[in-house]
Design a protein around this motif. Structure first.
Motif, PDB file in Angstrom:
ATOM      1  N   GLY A 120       5.611  -8.396  -3.884  1.00 28.83           N
ATOM      2  CA  GLY A 120       4.970  -8.060  -2.711  1.00 28.83           C
ATOM      3  C   GLY A 120       4.054  -6.822  -3.009  1.00 28.83           C
ATOM      4  N   VAL A 121       4.683  -5.824  -3.801  1.00 29.71           N
ATOM      5  CA  VAL A 121       4.084  -4.505  -4.161  1.00 29.71           C
ATOM      6  C   VAL A 121       2.754  -4.917  -4.920  1.00 29.71           C
ATOM      7  N   VAL A 122       2.803  -5.778  -5.840  1.00 27.91           N
ATOM      8  CA  VAL A 122       1.711  -6.027  -6.524  1.00 27.91           C
ATOM      9  C   VAL A 122       0.544  -6.587  -5.462  1.00 27.91           C
ATOM     10  N   GLY A 123       0.893  -7.154  -4.573  1.00 23.86           N
ATOM     11  CA  GLY A 123      -0.142  -7.683  -3.618  1.00 23.86           C
ATOM     12  C   GLY A 123      -0.508  -6.654  -2.733  1.00 23.86           C
ATOM     13  N   LEU A 124       0.444  -5.583  -2.328  1.00 30.94           N
ATOM     14  CA  LEU A 124       0.065  -4.518  -1.683  1.00 30.94           C
ATOM     15  C   LEU A 124      -0.981  -3.504  -2.062  1.00 30.94           C
ATOM     16  N   VAL A 125      -0.542  -3.361  -3.459  1.00 32.19           N
ATOM     17  CA  VAL A 125      -1.475  -2.527  -4.205  1.00 32.19           C
ATOM     18  C   VAL A 125      -2.922  -2.874  -4.393  1.00 32.19           C
ATOM     19  N   LEU A 126      -2.984  -3.977  -4.694  1.00 28.81           N
ATOM     20  CA  LEU A 126      -4.240  -4.953  -4.925  1.00 28.81           C
ATOM     21  C   LEU A 126      -5.008  -4.921  -3.576  1.00 28.81           C
ATOM     22  N   TRP A 127      -4.073  -5.058  -2.323  1.00 27.85           N
ATOM     23  CA  TRP A 127      -4.836  -5.016  -1.165  1.00 27.85           C
ATOM     24  C   TRP A 127      -5.413  -3.610  -0.697  1.00 27.85           C
ATOM     25  N   ILE A 128      -4.651  -2.527  -0.881  1.00 25.68           N
ATOM     26  CA  ILE A 128      -4.914  -1.372  -0.692  1.00 25.68           C
ATOM     27  C   ILE A 128      -6.168  -0.872  -1.443  1.00 25.68           C
ATOM     28  N   GLU A 129      -5.973  -1.034  -2.670  1.00 25.38           N
ATOM     29  CA  GLU A 129      -7.230  -0.704  -3.845  1.00 25.38           C
ATOM     30  C   GLU A 129      -8.462  -1.326  -3.082  1.00 25.38           C
ATOM     31  N   ALA A 130      -8.605  -2.487  -2.837  1.00 24.62           N
ATOM     32  CA  ALA A 130      -9.682  -3.417  -2.249  1.00 24.62           C
ATOM     33  C   ALA A 130     -10.196  -2.849  -0.885  1.00 24.62           C
ATOM     34  N   ARG A 131      -9.249  -2.678  -0.148  1.00 24.97           N
ATOM     35  CA  ARG A 131      -9.520  -2.254   1.346  1.00 24.97           C
ATOM     36  C   ARG A 131     -10.005  -0.716   1.537  1.00 24.97           C
ATOM     37  N   PHE A 132      -9.199   0.068   1.028  1.00 25.46           N
ATOM     38  CA  PHE A 132      -9.551   1.532   1.023  1.00 25.46           C
ATOM     39  C   PHE A 132     -10.147   2.333  -0.165  1.00 25.46           C
ATOM     40  N   LYS A 133     -10.391   1.372  -1.119  1.00 30.73           N
ATOM     41  CA  LYS A 133     -10.965   2.033  -2.397  1.00 30.73           C
ATOM     42  C   LYS A 133     -10.495   3.225  -2.958  1.00 30.73           C
ATOM     43  N   ILE A 134      -9.267   2.900  -2.980  1.00 29.94           N
ATOM     44  CA  ILE A 134      -8.351   3.880  -3.319  1.00 29.94           C
ATOM     45  C   ILE A 134      -7.881   3.662  -4.939  1.00 29.94           C
ATOM     46  N   THR A 135      -8.005   4.598  -5.976  1.00 29.02           N
ATOM     47  CA  THR A 135      -7.796   4.650  -7.238  1.00 29.02           C
ATOM     48  C   THR A 135      -7.076   5.571  -7.866  1.00 29.02           C
ATOM     49  N   GLY A 136      -7.094   5.612  -9.240  1.00 32.41           N
ATOM     50  CA  GLY A 136      -6.622   6.997  -9.836  1.00 32.41           C
ATOM     51  C   GLY A 136      -5.103   7.004  -9.712  1.00 32.41           C
ATOM     52  N   GLY A 137      -4.380   8.161  -9.617  1.00 33.54           N
ATOM     53  CA  GLY A 137      -3.195   8.802  -9.360  1.00 33.54           C
ATOM     54  C   GLY A 137      -2.785   8.475  -8.054  1.00 33.54           C
TER      55      GLY A 137
END
Length: 280
Positions: free
Chosen positions: A191-208
């Motif tokens: 679930g954390v894998v999916g959460l990280v991928l979704w947040i990255e795609a939805r909010f363009k968050i990256t890096g640290g």
């Protein structure tokens, strides 16, 4: 005893000649392979040179294994150095006992060294690893199933885990099925894998900041899973040590995320700057 339950393997070691093939080790190796594969895919999508993550993994993985074992031994020294303990068994990582926080801490150091040697921006490395590490954890946790270890309290739920009599801890000999905390954590990690991928795609968050989301997501689940476990562990102020570690790690990750989010773009750190530019 409940009529429905999850069976445990009758053995987790197979001997091929003089060589013991251990299921626990195979699960850890499979998790590492999956993590490197996912991270390489993510690195390539950012324009990174193929094979760079594998080069970094050559540093991160050994550091992580050493760190994971050190954390386990340091936080539970009586298992090896107490009365009746055998210090040499502190080296027996195939019997289980890799603390995730030690693995992440020294693994991060190894990744930093590897990234420096490879000329890769560490912020981008952290970003591509953010969903890859929980993927490795999700697979690696099945090693606990093979070893019949780190299970939770007794339960009559239909997904209770059947534990062999010789594996049941003192005081629980009369119970046959226990909470399969390895399965809970494996599913939570996915679930954390999916959460990280979704947040990255939805909010363009990256890096640290993306890595901080992984830490917060994982620790949120590890807290309640740790509450179910009954394996012997040191306590601080009435709570299991790993619960305190999870609380501290969550708070630190949340603080970093908040500070990094508020930081003006003009004064962003190298992590955020690397995330904004193509990978060289």
């Amino acid at each position: 005893m409940t009529t429905l339950y999850i069976p445990s393997p009758s053995e987790g070691v197979w001997h091929i000649g003089l060589f013991p093939l251990r299921a626990y080790a195979l699960c850890i190796i499979a998790g590492i392979i999956a993590a490197v594969w996912l991270a390489e895919k993510r690195w390539a999508r950012r324009g990174g040179e193929p094979g760079r993550i594998q080069d970094i993994a050559l540093w991160a993985v050994p550091f992580g294994i050493v760190g994971g074992r050190l954390y386990h031994v340091i936080t539970d020294p009586e298992l090896y150095f107490g009365a009746g303990g055998r210090p040499i068994e502190a080296l027996y990582i195939w019997n289980g006992g890799l603390g995730i926080w030690g693995a992440i801490t020294l693994g991060a150091l190894g990744a930093w060294i590897g990234a420096r040697r490879a000329g890769a921006p560490f912020g981008e490395v952290a970003a591509v690893l953010a969903p890859a590490i929980p993927l490795a954890q999700a697979i690696g946790r099945w090693g606990n199933w093979w070893n019949q270890e780190l299970f939770g309290r007794p339960t009559q739920l239909p997904w209770g885990l059947q534990i062999s009599p010789d594996k049941r801890p003192e005081g629980y000999e009369s119970f046959a099925t226990f909470h399969p905390t390895f399965l809970y954590e494996s599913l939570w990690d996915l679930g954390v894998v999916g959460l990280v991928l979704w947040i990255e795609a939805r909010f363009k968050i990256t890096g640290g900041r993306l890595f901080a989301i992984y830490v917060m997501g994982y620790t949120a689940g590890r807290g309640w899973i740790e509450y179910l476990r009954i394996d012997t562990v040191n306590h601080v102020l009435g709570l299991r040590l790993n619960m305190w570690t999870s609380v501290i790690a969550f708070a630190a990750a949340a603080a970093y995320f908040a500070l990094a989010t508020r930081r003006p773009k003009a004064s962003s750190t190298a992590l955020e700057a690397a995330a904004a530019d193509p990978v060289q």
